[in-house]
Scaffold this active site. Sequence first.
Site, mmCIF file in Angstrom:
data_model
loop_
_atom_site.group_PDB
_atom_site.id
_atom_site.type_symbol
_atom_site.label_atom_id
_atom_site.label_comp_id
_atom_site.label_asym_id
_atom_site.label_seq_id
_atom_site.Cartn_x
_atom_site.Cartn_y
_atom_site.Cartn_z
ATOM 1 N N GLU A 15 -8.680 1.092 -7.976
ATOM 2 C CA GLU A 15 -8.684 0.211 -6.810
ATOM 3 C C GLU A 15 -9.674 0.713 -5.785
ATOM 4 O OE1 GLU A 15 -5.272 -0.016 -4.303
ATOM 5 O OE2 GLU A 15 -5.124 2.129 -4.059
ATOM 6 N N ARG A 46 3.685 10.151 6.923
ATOM 7 C CA ARG A 46 2.686 11.201 7.077
ATOM 8 C C ARG A 46 2.492 11.471 8.565
ATOM 9 N NH1 ARG A 46 -2.363 8.982 5.272
ATOM 10 N NH2 ARG A 46 -1.431 8.810 3.247
ATOM 11 N N ASP A 66 -7.408 7.715 2.769
ATOM 12 C CA ASP A 66 -6.541 8.826 3.209
ATOM 13 C C ASP A 66 -6.919 10.148 2.515
ATOM 14 O OD1 ASP A 66 -5.432 7.929 0.821
ATOM 15 O OD2 ASP A 66 -3.440 7.503 1.649
ATOM 16 N N THR A 67 -7.223 10.095 1.220
ATOM 17 C CA THR A 67 -7.593 11.339 0.525
ATOM 18 C C THR A 67 -8.903 11.923 1.078
ATOM 19 O OG1 THR A 67 -8.830 10.207 -1.218
ATOM 20 C CG2 THR A 67 -6.481 10.557 -1.626
ATOM 21 N N GLY A 84 2.001 3.122 -2.217
ATOM 22 C CA GLY A 84 3.040 3.223 -3.232
ATOM 23 C C GLY A 84 4.286 2.384 -2.964
ATOM 24 N N GLU A 134 -11.316 4.351 -6.154
ATOM 25 C CA GLU A 134 -10.409 5.215 -6.904
ATOM 26 C C GLU A 134 -10.588 5.053 -8.411
ATOM 27 O OE1 GLU A 134 -6.283 4.911 -5.614
ATOM 28 O OE2 GLU A 134 -6.978 4.311 -3.631
ATOM 29 N N SER A 149 0.850 -1.189 0.000
ATOM 30 C CA SER A 149 0.000 0.000 0.000
ATOM 31 C C SER A 149 0.884 1.237 0.000
ATOM 32 C CB SER A 149 -0.931 -0.013 1.216
ATOM 33 O OG SER A 149 -0.171 -0.023 2.392
HETATM 34 N N1 LIG Z 1 -1.956 2.222 -14.288
HETATM 35 C C1 LIG Z 1 -1.627 3.429 -13.796
HETATM 36 N N2 LIG Z 1 -1.474 4.477 -14.645
HETATM 37 C C2 LIG Z 1 -1.134 5.708 -14.178
HETATM 38 N N3 LIG Z 1 -0.937 5.972 -12.871
HETATM 39 C C3 LIG Z 1 -1.063 4.976 -11.978
HETATM 40 C C4 LIG Z 1 -1.422 3.650 -12.395
HETATM 41 N N4 LIG Z 1 -1.478 2.879 -11.303
HETATM 42 C C5 LIG Z 1 -1.184 3.675 -10.247
HETATM 43 N N5 LIG Z 1 -0.930 4.937 -10.640
HETATM 44 C C6 LIG Z 1 -0.620 6.076 -9.748
HETATM 45 O O1 LIG Z 1 -0.088 5.603 -8.536
HETATM 46 C C7 LIG Z 1 -0.983 5.879 -7.442
HETATM 47 C C8 LIG Z 1 -0.969 4.742 -6.431
HETATM 48 O O2 LIG Z 1 -1.402 3.551 -7.050
HETATM 49 P P1 LIG Z 1 -2.526 2.629 -6.385
HETATM 50 O O3 LIG Z 1 -2.807 1.525 -7.321
HETATM 51 O O4 LIG Z 1 -3.674 3.460 -5.967
HETATM 52 O O5 LIG Z 1 -1.730 2.033 -5.132
HETATM 53 P P2 LIG Z 1 -1.881 2.226 -3.547
HETATM 54 O O6 LIG Z 1 -2.640 1.019 -3.097
HETATM 55 O O7 LIG Z 1 -0.482 2.224 -3.053
HETATM 56 O O8 LIG Z 1 -2.643 3.487 -3.307
HETATM 57 C C9 LIG Z 1 -2.324 6.130 -8.098
HETATM 58 O O9 LIG Z 1 -3.167 6.918 -7.274
HETATM 59 C C10 LIG Z 1 -1.893 6.824 -9.389
HETATM 60 O O10 LIG Z 1 -1.556 8.167 -9.144
HETATM 61 MG MG LIG Z 2 -4.498 4.009 -4.132
#
Ligand SMILES: Nc1ncnc2c1ncn2[C@@H]1O[C@H](COP(=O)(O)OP(=O)(O)O)[C@@H](O)[C@H]1O
Ligand SMILES: [Mg+2]
Length: 387
Positions: free
Chosen positions: A272, A357, A279-280, A154, A260, A152
């Site tokens: 997802e 954070r 968090d947002t 990132g 999201e 999670s």
């Molecule tokens: N396929 C994608 N294309 C473009 N940006 C992406 C993609 N996947 C993730 N991101 C960017 O990375 C962020 C974090 O990815 P996410 O899948 O939401 O993981 P986490 O579970 O860590 O939040 C997203 O909010 C987006 O900004």
């Molecule tokens: Mg996310």
Amino acid sequence: MGLGKRVMLLGAGELGKEFTISAQRLGLYVIAVDRYAGAPAMQVADANEVIDMLSAETLESVVTKHKPDIIVPEIEAIRTSKLQEFEARGIQVVPTAKAAHLTMNRDAIRDAAARELKLKTAKFAYAGSEAELAEEAGRIGFPCVIKPVMSSSGKGQSVAKKAADIAGCWKYAVEGMRGDTVKVIVEEFIPFDFEITLLTIKQRKGPTLFVKPIGHRQERGDYMESWLPAKISPAQLKKAQAMAKKVTDHLGGAGIFGVEFFVTKKDVYFSELSPRPHDTGMVTMISQDLTQFDLHLRAVLGLPIPEISYWAPSASAVILADRDSEQYSFTGQAEALKAKQTDLRLFGKPTTRKYRRMGVALARGKNTDEARRKARAAAAKVKIEYR
Ligand SMILES: Nc1ncnc2c1ncn2[C@@H]1O[C@H](COP(=O)(O)OP(=O)(O)O)[C@@H](O)[C@H]1O
Ligand SMILES: [Mg+2]
């Protein structure tokens, strides 16, 4: 104590802290659980436990000890098979044990959304080795995004611009993985205009409700600022709401979900989902009367949600640590709070880590641009002093 229902919170971070306060305001007794002492929700909960939440035995022992009526997961990394057992014994698991299980890893929920429910998503594939990743990335094309299926904020996530990047991306993903599954998801990179979180409230009785769409900006796969309402066309919002309804109906139960989406000129992509406050969604602490935590609680308890009243366009901006430290303090709160309609939440985490954070600044404005400027300015005025 103990007049109301007993809620066990699994994960006691800043979101859990706010949820605890919401729950206590309506007379509930909260047991906060996390893997370290002094976690934000533990500072306000009625009782605390420090355990490994991936261990079935320790989960059993805290549930036997505290006898919760409701279990509220705040994080993904929980032994979810145990939650299914608790649910079978009559404890309410939020939103359902199945939802917690399906959303623990990225693959199960993505498969359900894309393959079963046919929601529009980025093209994706899975890989269990560097060779497999190279092959699947080649099929999807470059740039592509690589993430551990279990991670999670990132962690372990990177973008491969060309085939030569794959080895580095694989290594980075393996290092950022949680749990024992060596598996990554590789996704088509979506060059979106913006992304949103749609807080979706699934009620026991009554219709599914939506908070106004929340725009957000991410760095290193982690949220930096969020604002409400996001400027999305009514047609695209309708599409996103329909997808959110479909996927939350599939998961079932009651509670708030952070769904999201990536928004492009032509399309809306499901990305997802979290079966809990997001968090947002911290921006809801200044934008409206019922925050995402109040809404989660009301949905979980089956209490009425007659209306969500919004005060004004609003924003949140994160306050991050820039190094690891066992001791720190905040300064600059007085400077930050000079602006009208501005507030802070400093979480009181016991230690800092680089990019951890530590707090969030909140602001309202005439429009979201002004609210964002105010929230960022307030966040920048809060300094962390390391000792
Ligand atoms: N396929 C994608 N294309 C473009 N940006 C992406 C993609 N996947 C993730 N991101 C960017 O990375 C962020 C974090 O990815 P996410 O899948 O939401 O993981 P986490 O579970 O860590 O939040 C997203 O909010 C987006 O900004
Ligand atoms: Mg996310």
